[in-house]
Design an enzyme around this catalytic site. Structure first.
Site, mmCIF file in Angstrom:
data_model
loop_
_atom_site.group_PDB
_atom_site.id
_atom_site.type_symbol
_atom_site.label_atom_id
_atom_site.label_comp_id
_atom_site.label_asym_id
_atom_site.label_seq_id
_atom_site.Cartn_x
_atom_site.Cartn_y
_atom_site.Cartn_z
ATOM 1 N N HIS A 85 0.883 -1.029 -0.116
ATOM 2 C CA HIS A 85 -0.057 -0.082 0.219
ATOM 3 C C HIS A 85 0.963 1.207 0.104
ATOM 4 C CE1 HIS A 85 -4.118 -1.947 1.639
ATOM 5 N NE2 HIS A 85 -3.765 -2.225 0.373
ATOM 6 N N TYR A 95 -9.698 4.330 3.003
ATOM 7 C CA TYR A 95 -9.944 3.177 3.706
ATOM 8 C C TYR A 95 -11.681 3.571 3.815
ATOM 9 C CZ TYR A 95 -5.759 0.796 4.773
ATOM 10 O OH TYR A 95 -4.621 0.043 4.278
ATOM 11 N N GLU A 137 1.049 1.702 8.144
ATOM 12 C CA GLU A 137 1.347 2.335 6.941
ATOM 13 C C GLU A 137 1.888 3.946 7.042
ATOM 14 O OE1 GLU A 137 -1.925 1.634 4.209
ATOM 15 O OE2 GLU A 137 -1.898 -0.319 4.677
ATOM 16 N N ARG A 206 3.459 -0.620 -11.293
ATOM 17 C CA ARG A 206 3.995 -2.035 -11.450
ATOM 18 C C ARG A 206 5.086 -2.183 -10.271
ATOM 19 N NH1 ARG A 206 -0.075 -2.537 -13.770
ATOM 20 N NH2 ARG A 206 -0.419 -3.715 -15.725
ATOM 21 N N VAL A 271 11.861 -15.004 -14.104
ATOM 22 C CA VAL A 271 12.236 -13.778 -13.692
ATOM 23 C C VAL A 271 12.329 -13.646 -12.209
ATOM 24 C CG1 VAL A 271 9.944 -12.606 -13.598
ATOM 25 C CG2 VAL A 271 12.005 -11.349 -14.387
ATOM 26 N N GLY A 272 11.931 -14.668 -11.585
ATOM 27 C CA GLY A 272 12.293 -14.661 -10.021
ATOM 28 C C GLY A 272 13.469 -14.429 -9.643
ATOM 29 N N PRO A 275 15.115 -10.679 -7.102
ATOM 30 C CA PRO A 275 15.539 -10.580 -5.886
ATOM 31 C C PRO A 275 16.558 -11.333 -5.468
ATOM 32 C CG PRO A 275 13.362 -11.679 -6.078
ATOM 33 C CD PRO A 275 13.886 -11.314 -7.373
ATOM 34 N N PHE A 394 5.043 -12.647 -6.773
ATOM 35 C CA PHE A 394 5.160 -11.684 -7.638
ATOM 36 C C PHE A 394 3.660 -11.121 -7.881
ATOM 37 C CE2 PHE A 394 9.310 -12.127 -10.191
ATOM 38 C CZ PHE A 394 10.039 -11.621 -9.347
#
Length: 412
Positions: A85, A95, A137, A206, A271-272, A275, A394
């Site tokens: 978020h 919210y 948050e 994204r 594509v993992g 990280p 992802f």
């Protein structure tokens, strides 16, 4: 605090949520975007179309209902959602909109079964959960903005370099447009980019894992071109060096624990690998004596990214071992001896690779969900304790122990 009566009512709805949860959340998103189309600027449209966001929200609501009398037990999930978020720009004012629309969706889907008593109880429960999320948050926003080089919301960056890593993956090196410093991050974290694709009414956001070690004057993301990926195709085809892109500060709780010294096993599919590259390079730089086993699965050498990088690291680091697994190796792959295992990763092969690893090793893995589901099962069969297993989805979080669709998308 919620009353015992409210808690009892919420718990009584668990069987209903197990059956109708996804229907409720699907209708929720439909109503939300009908009433507030501006929110389409914040959501991943691909995940909406494929139903992943709806399923993730349904799972979150069900978890909240099950643990409504001990919400502290779902705090890790709340923090994980909080990272997403914060990186997307979700604010406290969103919210109430979500709560109102969710109750409307519950009423619409369940009809007369959604009594005033149930709706009131869920309204109270949502208020409590929302307050917890907002608090978490808010702290994340403050932390992101107050750190050296940090900022809140989105900041303009420029594409400083663009490197083709394979037939389907390209790396983008991003630096601040204003030439300032950038916020530090932990290996495994991601950033959110915001762009306005050609021919689209709404902005698209994204989240992409940072694929290099921290400590540089740039952020590197390595993006796979997806067949129907609006953003990935835009980045690959349209973005060039010098172009601007809006970026959020790094976020995410799937991070390498550098306070530990036990061996690390990094397992990735497709594509993992992104990280995992950040984690591998961080270990080699900050903990050169730490043992690492790096396992990467790809279709073949033409689509694999960072092969040379990994080989160079393994060749110059005595404590790093690497293994490449190709599901469908090409003739060139075979002639070059470019892989260590032909086919999908099997349990017996993985057992052999990990035969001499310390029992206290930590395991990190990332990739398409079917791949992660298999790896998770294998690690459990090999006796790896749950607290030593770390993984990241992802996109919206899923459930590795549940039945999952065969087709899964990555960040597109």
């Amino acid at each position: 605090m919620l009353s015992k009566e409210t808690i009892s009512i919420i718990k009584s709805t668990v069987p209903v949520l197990e059956v109708h949860g996804v229907t409720i959340t699907s209708r929720f998103y439909q109503r939300l975007f009908e009433k507030h189309p501006e929110l389409l600027n914040m959501f991943n449209h691909a995940n909406q179309k494929k139903g992943r966001q709806q399923t993730a929200l349904a799972n979150s609501i069900l978890a909240a209902a099950v643990h409504i009398d001990q919400l502290e037990s779902i705090l890790p999930v709340v923090k994980q959602i909080g990272h997403k978020h914060r990186s997307l720009g979700v604010k406290p004012e969103h919210y109430p909109i979500v709560g109102e629309t969710l109750l409307e969706a519950i009423k619409e889907v369940l009809g007369e079964a959604a009594t005033d008593e149930i709706l009131q109880a869920w309204g109270e429960a949502y208020g409590v959960i929302a307050d917890v999320c907002i608090g978490v948050e808010n702290e994340m926003y403050k932390e992101a903005a107050s750190q050296v080089g940090g900022w809140s919301d989105f900041k303009e960056f420029v594409v400083a370099k663009k490197v083709r890593e394979s037939d389907v993956i390209t790396s983008f090196y991003l630096q601040p447009w204003d030439g300032g410093t950038i916020a530090d991050y932990q290996a495994g974290q991601y950033i959110t980019i915001k762009i306005q694709p050609e021919g689209h009414e709404h902005t698209h956001l994204r989240q992409y894992s940072l694929s290099d070690a921290p400590g540089n004057d740039y952020y590197r993301i390595s993006v796979k071109r997806e067949v129907d990926g609006v953003v990935s195709n835009q980045l690959h085809d349209q973005y060039k060096v010098g172009d601007k892109v809006e970026v959020s500060a790094p976020a995410g709780d799937f991070v390498l624990d550098t306070t530990q010294t036990e061996p690390v096993v990094l397992i990735s599919g497709g594509v993992g690998v992104t990280p995992m590259m950040s984690m591998l390079k961080t270990i080699v730089r900050e903990q050169p004596e730490r043992e690492v086993i790096f396992i990467h699965a790809a279709q073949n050498g033409s689509v694999q990214a960072f092969r040379k990088d990994v080989e160079e690291i393994a060749a110059t680091s005595a404590h790093v071992r690497n293994y490449f697994c190709y599901a469908e190796p090409t003739k060139a792959d075979i002639n070059l001896g470019a892989f260590h295992y032909d086919g999908l990763i099997e349990l017996d092969w993985l057992r052999d690779v990990l035969e001499n690893i310390d029992s206290d090793a930590d395991y990190y893995f990332c990739g398409p969900v079917p791949f992660m589901k298999v790896i998770n099962q294998y690690l459990k069969k090999l006796g790896v304790e749950a607290e030593r297993i770390y993984y990241e989805f992802f996109g919206p979080a899923g459930n590795l122990t549940a039945e999952l669709e065969d087709e899964i998308t990555t960040k597109s």
